[in-house]
Design a protein around this motif. Structure first.
Motif, PDB file in Angstrom:
ATOM      1  N   VAL A  25      40.321 -20.294  25.335  1.00 17.60           N
ATOM      2  CA  VAL A  25      41.748 -20.570  25.534  1.00 17.60           C
ATOM      3  C   VAL A  25      41.955 -21.941  26.161  1.00 17.60           C
ATOM      4  O   VAL A  25      42.786 -22.729  25.721  1.00 17.60           O
ATOM      5  CB  VAL A  25      42.377 -19.467  26.423  1.00 17.60           C
ATOM      6  CG1 VAL A  25      43.838 -19.785  26.717  1.00 17.60           C
ATOM      7  CG2 VAL A  25      42.265 -18.113  25.745  1.00 17.60           C
ATOM      8  N   TYR A  26      41.131 -22.225  27.162  1.00 20.13           N
ATOM      9  CA  TYR A  26      41.353 -23.452  27.923  1.00 20.13           C
ATOM     10  C   TYR A  26      40.940 -24.718  27.180  1.00 20.13           C
ATOM     11  O   TYR A  26      41.187 -25.825  27.672  1.00 20.13           O
ATOM     12  CB  TYR A  26      40.670 -23.373  29.283  1.00 20.13           C
ATOM     13  CG  TYR A  26      41.407 -22.439  30.216  1.00 20.13           C
ATOM     14  CD1 TYR A  26      42.790 -22.550  30.370  1.00 20.13           C
ATOM     15  CD2 TYR A  26      40.749 -21.452  30.932  1.00 20.13           C
ATOM     16  CE1 TYR A  26      43.486 -21.708  31.211  1.00 20.13           C
ATOM     17  CE2 TYR A  26      41.440 -20.606  31.775  1.00 20.13           C
ATOM     18  CZ  TYR A  26      42.812 -20.735  31.911  1.00 20.13           C
ATOM     19  OH  TYR A  26      43.501 -19.905  32.738  1.00 20.13           O
ATOM     20  N   VAL A  82      42.406 -25.604  24.706  1.00 20.24           N
ATOM     21  CA  VAL A  82      43.735 -26.136  24.367  1.00 20.24           C
ATOM     22  C   VAL A  82      44.190 -27.077  25.483  1.00 20.24           C
ATOM     23  O   VAL A  82      44.726 -28.164  25.233  1.00 20.24           O
ATOM     24  CB  VAL A  82      44.757 -24.976  24.203  1.00 20.24           C
ATOM     25  CG1 VAL A  82      46.162 -25.503  23.962  1.00 20.24           C
ATOM     26  CG2 VAL A  82      44.331 -24.050  23.088  1.00 20.24           C
ATOM     27  N   LEU A  83      43.953 -26.652  26.715  1.00 16.79           N
ATOM     28  CA  LEU A  83      44.336 -27.463  27.871  1.00 16.79           C
ATOM     29  C   LEU A  83      43.572 -28.791  27.875  1.00 16.79           C
ATOM     30  O   LEU A  83      44.115 -29.850  28.194  1.00 16.79           O
ATOM     31  CB  LEU A  83      44.029 -26.669  29.142  1.00 16.79           C
ATOM     32  CG  LEU A  83      44.718 -27.109  30.415  1.00 16.79           C
ATOM     33  CD1 LEU A  83      46.216 -26.912  30.295  1.00 16.79           C
ATOM     34  CD2 LEU A  83      44.180 -26.324  31.601  1.00 16.79           C
ATOM     35  N   PHE A 141      44.984 -31.024  25.254  1.00 17.78           N
ATOM     36  CA  PHE A 141      46.225 -31.600  25.784  1.00 17.78           C
ATOM     37  C   PHE A 141      45.895 -32.780  26.697  1.00 17.78           C
ATOM     38  O   PHE A 141      46.498 -33.852  26.600  1.00 17.78           O
ATOM     39  CB  PHE A 141      47.021 -30.541  26.561  1.00 17.78           C
ATOM     40  CG  PHE A 141      48.107 -31.159  27.410  1.00 17.78           C
ATOM     41  CD1 PHE A 141      49.326 -31.495  26.850  1.00 17.78           C
ATOM     42  CD2 PHE A 141      47.883 -31.455  28.749  1.00 17.78           C
ATOM     43  CE1 PHE A 141      50.314 -32.117  27.614  1.00 17.78           C
ATOM     44  CE2 PHE A 141      48.867 -32.070  29.513  1.00 17.78           C
ATOM     45  CZ  PHE A 141      50.087 -32.400  28.939  1.00 17.78           C
ATOM     46  N   ILE A 197      44.873 -35.894  24.697  1.00 12.71           N
ATOM     47  CA  ILE A 197      45.963 -36.577  23.987  1.00 12.71           C
ATOM     48  C   ILE A 197      46.929 -37.206  24.993  1.00 12.71           C
ATOM     49  O   ILE A 197      47.346 -38.359  24.845  1.00 12.71           O
ATOM     50  CB  ILE A 197      46.720 -35.607  23.034  1.00 12.71           C
ATOM     51  CG1 ILE A 197      45.752 -34.999  22.017  1.00 12.71           C
ATOM     52  CG2 ILE A 197      47.857 -36.312  22.315  1.00 12.71           C
ATOM     53  CD1 ILE A 197      46.353 -33.905  21.151  1.00 12.71           C
ATOM     54  N   PHE A 198      47.256 -36.434  26.035  1.00 13.72           N
ATOM     55  CA  PHE A 198      48.226 -36.917  27.025  1.00 13.72           C
ATOM     56  C   PHE A 198      47.726 -38.203  27.699  1.00 13.72           C
ATOM     57  O   PHE A 198      48.447 -39.209  27.755  1.00 13.72           O
ATOM     58  CB  PHE A 198      48.491 -35.818  28.063  1.00 13.72           C
ATOM     59  CG  PHE A 198      49.429 -36.253  29.153  1.00 13.72           C
ATOM     60  CD1 PHE A 198      50.792 -36.403  28.902  1.00 13.72           C
ATOM     61  CD2 PHE A 198      48.955 -36.514  30.428  1.00 13.72           C
ATOM     62  CE1 PHE A 198      51.655 -36.814  29.905  1.00 13.72           C
ATOM     63  CE2 PHE A 198      49.813 -36.927  31.434  1.00 13.72           C
ATOM     64  CZ  PHE A 198      51.173 -37.081  31.171  1.00 13.72           C
ATOM     65  N   VAL A 200      47.604 -41.218  25.294  1.00 14.40           N
ATOM     66  CA  VAL A 200      48.936 -41.794  25.061  1.00 14.40           C
ATOM     67  C   VAL A 200      49.410 -42.538  26.310  1.00 14.40           C
ATOM     68  O   VAL A 200      49.971 -43.637  26.217  1.00 14.40           O
ATOM     69  CB  VAL A 200      49.942 -40.681  24.662  1.00 14.40           C
ATOM     70  CG1 VAL A 200      51.367 -41.216  24.616  1.00 14.40           C
ATOM     71  CG2 VAL A 200      49.574 -40.097  23.315  1.00 14.40           C
ATOM     72  N   VAL A 203      51.530 -35.263  36.376  1.00 16.19           N
ATOM     73  CA  VAL A 203      51.206 -34.236  35.370  1.00 16.19           C
ATOM     74  C   VAL A 203      49.745 -33.779  35.524  1.00 16.19           C
ATOM     75  O   VAL A 203      49.456 -32.573  35.553  1.00 16.19           O
ATOM     76  CB  VAL A 203      51.476 -34.760  33.933  1.00 16.19           C
ATOM     77  CG1 VAL A 203      50.960 -33.764  32.890  1.00 16.19           C
ATOM     78  CG2 VAL A 203      52.959 -34.997  33.728  1.00 16.19           C
ATOM     79  N   LEU A 246      48.749 -30.106  36.859  1.00 21.35           N
ATOM     80  CA  LEU A 246      47.964 -29.131  36.089  1.00 21.35           C
ATOM     81  C   LEU A 246      46.805 -28.578  36.931  1.00 21.35           C
ATOM     82  O   LEU A 246      46.584 -27.368  36.989  1.00 21.35           O
ATOM     83  CB  LEU A 246      47.364 -29.809  34.854  1.00 21.35           C
ATOM     84  CG  LEU A 246      48.141 -29.694  33.558  1.00 21.35           C
ATOM     85  CD1 LEU A 246      47.388 -30.371  32.450  1.00 21.35           C
ATOM     86  CD2 LEU A 246      48.373 -28.234  33.204  1.00 21.35           C
ATOM     87  N   PHE A 299      48.239 -26.365  39.634  1.00 22.97           N
ATOM     88  CA  PHE A 299      48.706 -25.057  39.164  1.00 22.97           C
ATOM     89  C   PHE A 299      47.529 -24.112  38.935  1.00 22.97           C
ATOM     90  O   PHE A 299      47.520 -22.986  39.411  1.00 22.97           O
ATOM     91  CB  PHE A 299      49.515 -25.219  37.874  1.00 22.97           C
ATOM     92  CG  PHE A 299      49.947 -23.909  37.292  1.00 22.97           C
ATOM     93  CD1 PHE A 299      50.982 -23.192  37.867  1.00 22.97           C
ATOM     94  CD2 PHE A 299      49.305 -23.377  36.180  1.00 22.97           C
ATOM     95  CE1 PHE A 299      51.375 -21.965  37.344  1.00 22.97           C
ATOM     96  CE2 PHE A 299      49.689 -22.152  35.648  1.00 22.97           C
ATOM     97  CZ  PHE A 299      50.721 -21.447  36.230  1.00 22.97           C
ATOM     98  N   PHE A 300      46.533 -24.593  38.222  1.00 24.44           N
ATOM     99  CA  PHE A 300      45.423 -23.700  37.872  1.00 24.44           C
ATOM    100  C   PHE A 300      44.478 -23.453  39.041  1.00 24.44           C
ATOM    101  O   PHE A 300      43.840 -22.421  39.115  1.00 24.44           O
ATOM    102  CB  PHE A 300      44.644 -24.250  36.672  1.00 24.44           C
ATOM    103  CG  PHE A 300      45.372 -24.047  35.384  1.00 24.44           C
ATOM    104  CD1 PHE A 300      45.376 -22.806  34.771  1.00 24.44           C
ATOM    105  CD2 PHE A 300      46.079 -25.065  34.788  1.00 24.44           C
ATOM    106  CE1 PHE A 300      46.068 -22.592  33.594  1.00 24.44           C
ATOM    107  CE2 PHE A 300      46.772 -24.874  33.617  1.00 24.44           C
ATOM    108  CZ  PHE A 300      46.770 -23.630  33.015  1.00 24.44           C
ATOM    109  N   VAL A 356      45.807 -16.430  37.160  1.00 24.79           N
ATOM    110  CA  VAL A 356      45.176 -17.234  36.101  1.00 24.79           C
ATOM    111  C   VAL A 356      43.767 -17.603  36.552  1.00 24.79           C
ATOM    112  O   VAL A 356      43.538 -17.884  37.722  1.00 24.79           O
ATOM    113  CB  VAL A 356      45.961 -18.526  35.757  1.00 24.79           C
ATOM    114  CG1 VAL A 356      47.190 -18.224  34.953  1.00 24.79           C
ATOM    115  CG2 VAL A 356      46.309 -19.314  36.993  1.00 24.79           C
ATOM    116  N   THR A 357      42.839 -17.606  35.601  1.00 24.93           N
ATOM    117  CA  THR A 357      41.472 -17.991  35.961  1.00 24.93           C
ATOM    118  C   THR A 357      41.376 -19.518  35.944  1.00 24.93           C
ATOM    119  O   THR A 357      42.105 -20.192  35.213  1.00 24.93           O
ATOM    120  CB  THR A 357      40.446 -17.404  34.978  1.00 24.93           C
ATOM    121  OG1 THR A 357      40.884 -17.713  33.663  1.00 24.93           O
ATOM    122  CG2 THR A 357      40.306 -15.909  35.134  1.00 24.93           C
TER     123      THR A 357
END
Lengths: 238, 468
Positions: free
Chosen positions: B46-47, B49-50, B53, B56-57, B60, B86, B90, B93-94, B117-118
């Motif tokens: 799952v992570y 995806v993070l 992100f 790409i973030f 950019v 940001v 992140l 948060f995690f 959340v893990t």
């Protein structure tokens, strides 16, 4: 004829309107792509906005995933239990001679005890070092709750009276069951602490680190030196 | 996926290396990127995806900052602050939400929602890497990376993805564009990988089991000897675990044509806590120095501000390691020690015999590990109490004696392996042979086979630094 020229005119008007609408949208897309081509900062701002929105969607999805799992309690337990067996076997190997004999003896005695109880309870199969699969009757006796009220109950109880290791995975039938079940588990932990207080320091230490977590439609409870690892395995299985 | 696993050694690594070596120059980065994502997704589907992100973030944002620098520093600065918010948001948060919310809920009249959340593996490491990139682009210390594949390769590179070293972009920029591979370099990398594997599998895991077993005892009934054995075991475990991982990362990097800066320099030979932190987790210390300490003014300010700067850095270092009070305390503990050493102790300490300095440094570090390894501050305090004879505890018991005697040889070898002596001795031993390269091959092959024998009988044993 039905409608006649009036209908044709209306259709033509509607068609022209649609064409105008499409043209407007097309013009806006052209304008947007022109800005994207020429204004590089606009392009980056747009990508940033898309990325941040995607991130928010991902986090919401992740937290939404927190609502539980569609897997059965049995399936989840099957994923956690092999992990449990593996870790406990390696843990026993590490103990010094004296302790190893003591642990092995306790486990053996416990397993024997479990086998006798199994026979009484209609026969359980899963037996591990420190804990063995329990029946609905055990669940009722220990937690004072009916297993049939839940969508699934997987309970592994201590195999001897000197052990405290246990694992409980329950799939709730509805959200409102969570509170009562958590209370029952907390009572179980408190009662075990009272039982071992004063002479079972190792058991009390394990009970202090008991994990009781409700995650969506599942409750997880574990007392073990490796409770954290089992909880992780539970999360992975979900 | 962990380096010290059969699946990595016999499946993932050979396939990756084979495809990487046969790929033409232009495809080497894409191959590495794809396999690094597979490596990460193996345990964190799952992570990933993070992580994508984050790639790409930050890619950019690097371009955005570069473009805004042409307009003016202020607008570029705003973009940099947005990126930092940001990225840190992140991570916060995690990693820290649970810690912050549970502490706030204890004092606030209302409750913040509990979110379970893990922690995404390696998030602390790759966040610091991407931050180093955007900050350096803003400062003009590195060129912006226009190729997203190359940037993605930098962020995800599997040798250092999970537990460092924290590679700063400017140190690797040129290698991402152009790197060479030679047989000698691949061989050198393989040797370093096997050394790291040995540290992890033979030393760290063996002494780690001693630590786990002894830690399961009740502190109330523990003897002084057992308490010291716990402390000694963890001191060795964390070094050989993390140092072993870093060696493997550096070795794998070399096998892929990269040269990362070393992360450890025999930290346990240090003569002060200050020196210890110059030798331990060098990449983290360097990161905090360059991106926190120096921007705050470093040591070129008045003493009060200098002390504040040191405490900010050590608070951050503690928090970086984990969201718990014992990590905060551990960080501040070093803040106090290093401040005292800087302003007072070091000049007196340098006049004492080396053995006194060495014992002092080790004692400080070992006490630090008690705070670091304990589940909470109360447990750490109790264990330190037993170690230093507070309360009614036996000096030794059968359990403590058993673990001491049965691990005496291992501890002796680990003492030697903690310094440069064993490495130098091995290198000198190899050159005694008529064919040193053949001797080295036999020697390291034997070490490798021994590690495999240990691994086959072992359960899943991840690295300690995975949880950071």
């Amino acid at each position: 004829m039905y409608g006649g020229p009036y209908e044709k005119g209306a259709m033509k008007k509607r068609g022209d309107g649609m064409k105008d609408g499409i043209k407007k949208i097309r013009d806006r897309i052209y304008a947007f792509t022109d800005i994207m081509k020429t204004d590089i900062l606009f392009r980056y701002n747009f990508i940033k906005a898309v990325l941040i929105i995607s991130l928010i969607v991902f986090v919401v999805f992740l937290l939404g995933g927190n609502t539980g799992s569609s897997r059965s309690a049995e399936e989840i337990a099957e994923s956690v239990v092999p992990h449990l067996m593996q870790t406990q076997q390696s843990g026993t190997e590490e103990a010094p001679d004296g302790q190893e004999q003591e642990t092995a003896g306790a486990a053996e005695g416990g397993q024997d005890g479990q086998t006798e109880e199994d026979a009484e309870n209609g026969g359980d199969t899963g037996v591990f070092d420190g804990m063995g699969q329990a029946t609905a009757l055990d669940f009722k006796r220990i937690f004072g709750l009916n297993a049939e009220d839940y969508e699934g109950v997987e309970y592994f109880k201590p195999i001897s009276q000197m052990d405290v290791e246990e694992l409980l995975i329950v799939r709730l039938a509805s959200d409102d069951q969570a509170e009562a079940l958590e209370e029952a588990v907390e009572e179980r932990v408190d009662s075990q602490k009272t039982s071992f207080d004063g002479y079972g320091a190792a058991q009390c230490a394990l009970l202090e680190k008991a994990i009781v977590k409700t995650r969506g439609n599942f409750l997880f409870y574990c007392v073990s030196p490796d409770a954290e690892q089992y909880y992780q395995a539970f999360l992975d299985a979900m | 996926m962990v380096f010290s696993s059969i699946i990595f050694i016999f499946a993932f690594l050979p396939i990756t290396l084979l495809l990487y070596y046969i790929a033409p120059e232009i495809l080497k980065n894409p191959v590495l990127l794809i396999f690094s994502l597979i490596f990460y997704a193996w345990g964190e589907p799952v992570y990933v995806v993070l992580m994508i992100f984050s790639i790409i973030f930050n890619y950019v944002m690097g371009l955005d900052i570069q473009e805004r620098l042409k307009i003016g520093k202020q607008t570029a600065k705003r973009s940099l602050i947005f990126t930092i918010v940001v990225d840190i948001g992140l991570l916060g948060f995690f990693k820290y939400y649970g810690f912050v919310s549970s502490n706030l809920n204890a004092v606030l009249p209302f409750s913040l929602p509990e979110i379970d959340v893990t922690l995404p593996v390696g998030i602390s490491f790759y966040t610091f890497q991407t931050l180093s990139y955007v900050i350096d682009v803003y400062r003009g210390e590195t060129k912006v990376q226009k190729n997203i594949i190359a940037f993605g390769t930098y962020v995800t590179m599997f040798p250092q993805l999970i537990a460092g070293p924290i590679v700063q972009y400017k140190d690797i920029d040129e290698q991402l564009r152009n790197r060479s591979l030679s047989g000698d370099q691949i061989g050198e990398g393989a040797v370093q990988f096997i050394r790291g594997l040995t540290k992890k599998v033979i030393f760290a895991n063996t002494i780690g089991s001693v630590f786990s077993t002894l830690s399961a005892q009740s502190i109330d009934e523990m003897s002084v000897l057992s308490a010291w054995m716990i402390c000694i075991a963890y001191t060795f475990q964390i070094y050989f675990d993390f140092g072993g991982y870093s060696d493997m990362a550096l070795g794998l990097g070399k096998m892929l044509g990269f040269r990362f800066l070393p992360n450890f320099d025999y930290p346990y030979v240090s003569l002060s806590a200050t020196e210890f932190w110059r030798r331990w987790h060098i990449s983290l210390g360097t990161w905090f120095r360059e991106y926190v300490y120096i921007p705050l003014g470093g040591s070129y300010v008045n003493p009060a501000r200098h002390i504040r700067n040191m405490f900010v850095v050590w608070l951050c270092t503690g928090l970086w390691h984990g969201a718990d009070w014992n990590f905060v305390f551990w960080g501040l503990y070093y803040g106090v020690i290093l401040t005292v050493e800087k302003y007072f102790l070091l000049k007196y300490l340098e006049k004492t015999p080396r053995i006194v300095q060495h014992v002092y440094a080790l004692l400080i570090v070992m006490i630090g590990w008690v705070f670091f390894s304990s589940p909470d501050l109360g447990t750490a305090g109790s264990l330190l109490g037993v170690m230093f004879g507070f309360g009614e505890h036996a000096l030794a018991d059968s359990t403590g004696l058993y673990y001491l005697t049965s691990n005496l040889l291992l501890i002796g070898v680990m003492i030697l392996a903690s310094g440069p002596i064993l490495h130098r001795a091995l290198d000198r031993f190899i050159v005694l042979f008529r064919y040193p390269k053949a001797a080295a091959t036999v020697c390291y092959l034997a070490m490798f086979l021994l590690c495999i024998a240990f691994l086959v009988n072992e359960t899943y044993n991840p690295f300690l630094y995975f949880r950071f």
